[in-house]
Scaffold this motif. Structure first.
Motif, PDB file in Angstrom:
ATOM      1  N   LEU A   1      77.749 -54.262 -24.830  1.00 34.76           N
ATOM      2  CA  LEU A   1      77.695 -55.666 -24.452  1.00 34.76           C
ATOM      3  C   LEU A   1      76.262 -56.154 -24.589  1.00 34.76           C
ATOM      4  O   LEU A   1      75.327 -55.449 -24.205  1.00 34.76           O
ATOM      5  CB  LEU A   1      78.161 -55.819 -23.000  1.00 34.76           C
ATOM      6  N   TRP A   2      76.095 -57.318 -25.170  1.00 34.17           N
ATOM      7  CA  TRP A   2      74.803 -58.007 -25.218  1.00 34.17           C
ATOM      8  C   TRP A   2      74.988 -59.387 -24.620  1.00 34.17           C
ATOM      9  O   TRP A   2      76.053 -59.996 -24.764  1.00 34.17           O
ATOM     10  CB  TRP A   2      74.318 -58.225 -26.638  1.00 34.17           C
ATOM     11  N   ILE A   3      73.930 -59.907 -24.021  1.00 34.63           N
ATOM     12  CA  ILE A   3      73.841 -61.322 -23.665  1.00 34.63           C
ATOM     13  C   ILE A   3      72.713 -61.880 -24.503  1.00 34.63           C
ATOM     14  O   ILE A   3      71.573 -61.398 -24.445  1.00 34.63           O
ATOM     15  CB  ILE A   3      73.583 -61.524 -22.164  1.00 34.63           C
ATOM     16  N   VAL A   4      73.049 -62.883 -25.321  1.00 33.24           N
ATOM     17  CA  VAL A   4      72.136 -63.382 -26.350  1.00 33.24           C
ATOM     18  C   VAL A   4      71.948 -64.888 -26.204  1.00 33.24           C
ATOM     19  O   VAL A   4      72.892 -65.610 -25.877  1.00 33.24           O
ATOM     20  CB  VAL A   4      72.708 -63.079 -27.756  1.00 33.24           C
TER      21      VAL A   4
ATOM     22  N   PRO B   1      76.390 -69.209 -33.563  1.00 35.75           N
ATOM     23  CA  PRO B   1      76.988 -67.877 -33.695  1.00 35.75           C
ATOM     24  C   PRO B   1      76.520 -67.145 -34.960  1.00 35.75           C
ATOM     25  O   PRO B   1      76.425 -65.918 -34.956  1.00 35.75           O
ATOM     26  CB  PRO B   1      78.492 -68.151 -33.743  1.00 35.75           C
ATOM     27  N   ASP B   2      76.230 -67.891 -36.017  1.00 32.64           N
ATOM     28  CA  ASP B   2      75.740 -67.250 -37.246  1.00 32.64           C
ATOM     29  C   ASP B   2      74.424 -66.513 -37.008  1.00 32.64           C
ATOM     30  O   ASP B   2      74.197 -65.437 -37.576  1.00 32.64           O
ATOM     31  CB  ASP B   2      75.560 -68.270 -38.368  1.00 32.64           C
ATOM     32  N   LEU B   3      73.552 -67.070 -36.169  1.00 32.55           N
ATOM     33  CA  LEU B   3      72.294 -66.391 -35.848  1.00 32.55           C
ATOM     34  C   LEU B   3      72.549 -65.129 -35.030  1.00 32.55           C
ATOM     35  O   LEU B   3      71.837 -64.135 -35.175  1.00 32.55           O
ATOM     36  CB  LEU B   3      71.347 -67.338 -35.121  1.00 32.55           C
ATOM     37  N   VAL B   4      73.569 -65.146 -34.196  1.00 35.88           N
ATOM     38  CA  VAL B   4      73.942 -63.946 -33.439  1.00 35.88           C
ATOM     39  C   VAL B   4      74.446 -62.880 -34.416  1.00 35.88           C
ATOM     40  O   VAL B   4      74.074 -61.709 -34.308  1.00 35.88           O
ATOM     41  CB  VAL B   4      75.000 -64.260 -32.359  1.00 35.88           C
ATOM     42  N   THR B   5      75.258 -63.271 -35.374  1.00 36.57           N
ATOM     43  CA  THR B   5      75.760 -62.329 -36.378  1.00 36.57           C
ATOM     44  C   THR B   5      74.601 -61.699 -37.146  1.00 36.57           C
ATOM     45  O   THR B   5      74.594 -60.486 -37.385  1.00 36.57           O
ATOM     46  CB  THR B   5      76.728 -63.041 -37.351  1.00 36.57           C
ATOM     47  N   GLN B   6      73.613 -62.503 -37.530  1.00 36.35           N
ATOM     48  CA  GLN B   6      72.445 -61.965 -38.241  1.00 36.35           C
ATOM     49  C   GLN B   6      71.719 -60.932 -37.386  1.00 36.35           C
ATOM     50  O   GLN B   6      71.292 -59.883 -37.884  1.00 36.35           O
ATOM     51  CB  GLN B   6      71.493 -63.095 -38.625  1.00 36.35           C
ATOM     52  N   LEU B   7      71.601 -61.217 -36.103  1.00 40.37           N
ATOM     53  CA  LEU B   7      70.946 -60.287 -35.185  1.00 40.37           C
ATOM     54  C   LEU B   7      71.730 -58.972 -35.104  1.00 40.37           C
ATOM     55  O   LEU B   7      71.144 -57.884 -35.177  1.00 40.37           O
ATOM     56  CB  LEU B   7      70.845 -60.949 -33.812  1.00 40.37           C
ATOM     57  N   ILE B   8      73.038 -59.064 -34.968  1.00 36.31           N
ATOM     58  CA  ILE B   8      73.889 -57.870 -34.903  1.00 36.31           C
ATOM     59  C   ILE B   8      73.708 -57.013 -36.150  1.00 36.31           C
ATOM     60  O   ILE B   8      73.552 -55.796 -36.074  1.00 36.31           O
ATOM     61  CB  ILE B   8      75.367 -58.275 -34.743  1.00 36.31           C
ATOM     62  N   HIS B   9      73.705 -57.643 -37.309  1.00 35.82           N
ATOM     63  CA  HIS B   9      73.609 -56.902 -38.568  1.00 35.82           C
ATOM     64  C   HIS B   9      72.220 -56.326 -38.807  1.00 35.82           C
ATOM     65  O   HIS B   9      72.069 -55.410 -39.630  1.00 35.82           O
ATOM     66  CB  HIS B   9      74.058 -57.778 -39.723  1.00 35.82           C
ATOM     67  N   ALA B  10      71.212 -56.827 -38.098  1.00 43.55           N
ATOM     68  CA  ALA B  10      69.853 -56.281 -38.205  1.00 43.55           C
ATOM     69  C   ALA B  10      69.631 -55.088 -37.262  1.00 43.55           C
ATOM     70  O   ALA B  10      68.649 -54.361 -37.406  1.00 43.55           O
ATOM     71  CB  ALA B  10      68.832 -57.378 -37.901  1.00 43.55           C
ATOM     72  N   ASP B  11      70.541 -54.875 -36.333  1.00 46.34           N
ATOM     73  CA  ASP B  11      70.430 -53.782 -35.366  1.00 46.34           C
ATOM     74  C   ASP B  11      70.581 -52.445 -36.090  1.00 46.34           C
ATOM     75  O   ASP B  11      71.512 -52.262 -36.877  1.00 46.34           O
ATOM     76  CB  ASP B  11      71.526 -53.949 -34.309  1.00 46.34           C
ATOM     77  N   PRO B  12      69.699 -51.467 -35.841  1.00 50.90           N
ATOM     78  CA  PRO B  12      69.836 -50.158 -36.481  1.00 50.90           C
ATOM     79  C   PRO B  12      71.162 -49.455 -36.219  1.00 50.90           C
ATOM     80  O   PRO B  12      71.565 -48.596 -37.003  1.00 50.90           O
ATOM     81  CB  PRO B  12      68.673 -49.349 -35.884  1.00 50.90           C
TER      82      PRO B  12
ATOM     83  N   ALA C   1      82.842 -50.457 -34.683  1.00 52.36           N
ATOM     84  CA  ALA C   1      84.036 -50.798 -35.461  1.00 52.36           C
ATOM     85  C   ALA C   1      84.153 -52.311 -35.607  1.00 52.36           C
ATOM     86  O   ALA C   1      84.588 -52.808 -36.642  1.00 52.36           O
ATOM     87  CB  ALA C   1      85.287 -50.248 -34.795  1.00 52.36           C
ATOM     88  N   SER C   2      83.782 -53.042 -34.546  1.00 56.96           N
ATOM     89  CA  SER C   2      83.907 -54.497 -34.573  1.00 56.96           C
ATOM     90  C   SER C   2      83.081 -55.101 -33.445  1.00 56.96           C
ATOM     91  O   SER C   2      82.534 -54.383 -32.602  1.00 56.96           O
ATOM     92  CB  SER C   2      85.378 -54.915 -34.417  1.00 56.96           C
ATOM     93  N   TYR C   3      83.013 -56.428 -33.463  1.00 60.98           N
ATOM     94  CA  TYR C   3      82.336 -57.154 -32.397  1.00 60.98           C
ATOM     95  C   TYR C   3      82.982 -58.522 -32.240  1.00 60.98           C
ATOM     96  O   TYR C   3      83.625 -59.030 -33.153  1.00 60.98           O
ATOM     97  CB  TYR C   3      80.834 -57.302 -32.663  1.00 60.98           C
ATOM     98  N   ALA C   4      82.812 -59.095 -31.064  1.00 58.90           N
ATOM     99  CA  ALA C   4      83.267 -60.459 -30.779  1.00 58.90           C
ATOM    100  C   ALA C   4      82.087 -61.219 -30.197  1.00 58.90           C
ATOM    101  O   ALA C   4      81.382 -60.704 -29.327  1.00 58.90           O
ATOM    102  CB  ALA C   4      84.422 -60.458 -29.786  1.00 58.90           C
ATOM    103  N   ILE C   5      81.862 -62.425 -30.706  1.00 55.69           N
ATOM    104  CA  ILE C   5      80.800 -63.306 -30.211  1.00 55.69           C
ATOM    105  C   ILE C   5      81.478 -64.402 -29.405  1.00 55.69           C
ATOM    106  O   ILE C   5      82.264 -65.180 -29.948  1.00 55.69           O
ATOM    107  CB  ILE C   5      79.988 -63.898 -31.377  1.00 55.69           C
ATOM    108  N   ILE C   6      81.170 -64.447 -28.115  1.00 55.82           N
ATOM    109  CA  ILE C   6      81.854 -65.363 -27.203  1.00 55.82           C
ATOM    110  C   ILE C   6      80.838 -66.309 -26.572  1.00 55.82           C
ATOM    111  O   ILE C   6      79.915 -65.854 -25.886  1.00 55.82           O
ATOM    112  CB  ILE C   6      82.567 -64.564 -26.089  1.00 55.82           C
ATOM    113  N   PRO C   7      80.961 -67.626 -26.789  1.00 51.37           N
ATOM    114  CA  PRO C   7      80.051 -68.566 -26.118  1.00 51.37           C
ATOM    115  C   PRO C   7      80.194 -68.426 -24.602  1.00 51.37           C
ATOM    116  O   PRO C   7      81.291 -68.218 -24.079  1.00 51.37           O
ATOM    117  CB  PRO C   7      80.537 -69.936 -26.585  1.00 51.37           C
ATOM    118  N   TRP C   8      79.046 -68.537 -23.919  1.00 53.18           N
ATOM    119  CA  TRP C   8      79.031 -68.339 -22.473  1.00 53.18           C
ATOM    120  C   TRP C   8      78.182 -69.426 -21.833  1.00 53.18           C
ATOM    121  O   TRP C   8      77.047 -69.661 -22.246  1.00 53.18           O
ATOM    122  CB  TRP C   8      78.462 -66.965 -22.157  1.00 53.18           C
ATOM    123  N   ARG C   9      78.729 -70.070 -20.842  1.00 54.88           N
ATOM    124  CA  ARG C   9      78.013 -71.109 -20.105  1.00 54.88           C
ATOM    125  C   ARG C   9      77.642 -70.558 -18.737  1.00 54.88           C
ATOM    126  O   ARG C   9      78.514 -70.286 -17.909  1.00 54.88           O
ATOM    127  CB  ARG C   9      78.881 -72.355 -19.947  1.00 54.88           C
ATOM    128  N   ARG C  10      76.363 -70.377 -18.518  1.00 55.71           N
ATOM    129  CA  ARG C  10      75.900 -69.873 -17.219  1.00 55.71           C
ATOM    130  C   ARG C  10      75.985 -70.995 -16.191  1.00 55.71           C
ATOM    131  O   ARG C  10      75.485 -72.088 -16.413  1.00 55.71           O
ATOM    132  CB  ARG C  10      74.462 -69.387 -17.306  1.00 55.71           C
TER     133      ARG C  10
END
Length: 98
Positions: free
Chosen positions: A53-56, A61-72, A80-89
């Motif tokens: 789990l990450w909080i970003v 969402p495209d910038l989040v995807t870029q970050l995920i794909h840059a992770d070693p 296997a997969s990921y889900a990007i879910i908008p979150w309102r604090r």
């Protein structure tokens, strides 16, 4: 905007992938601390780390995807997969945000 990223690990991933790549993964998270507020594995009933789990914070969402794909961890086959879910604090640090 804030997002929660839920990762699902590949069930057939090498069990040593996490250990082998953890230092590079943590270095990556430290370099991106302005965007990744928190990160960590989830636990199964036996308390073994699995998935993640990450909080970003990101503009899209495209910038989040870029970050995920840059992770070693990404190219290793651990994820296997990921889900990007908008979150309102609405509550943080003991205070209402709305």
């Amino acid at each position: 905007m804030h997002y929660v990223v839920l990762f699902t690990d590949a069930p057939d991933a090498d069990p040593d992938i996490r250990t082998t790549h953890m230092a590079a993964h943590l270095d990556f998270l430290e370099r991106n601390a302005d965007r990744v507020a928190a990160a960590g594995p989830l636990s199964d009933p036996a308390q073994a780390g699995r998935d993640g789990l990450w909080i970003v914070t990101a503009d899209t969402p495209d910038l989040v995807t870029q970050l995920i794909h840059a992770d070693p961890f990404w190219p290793t086959g651990l994820r296997a997969s990921y889900a990007i879910i908008p979150w309102r604090r609405v509550f943080a640090a003991g205070s209402r945000l709305i």
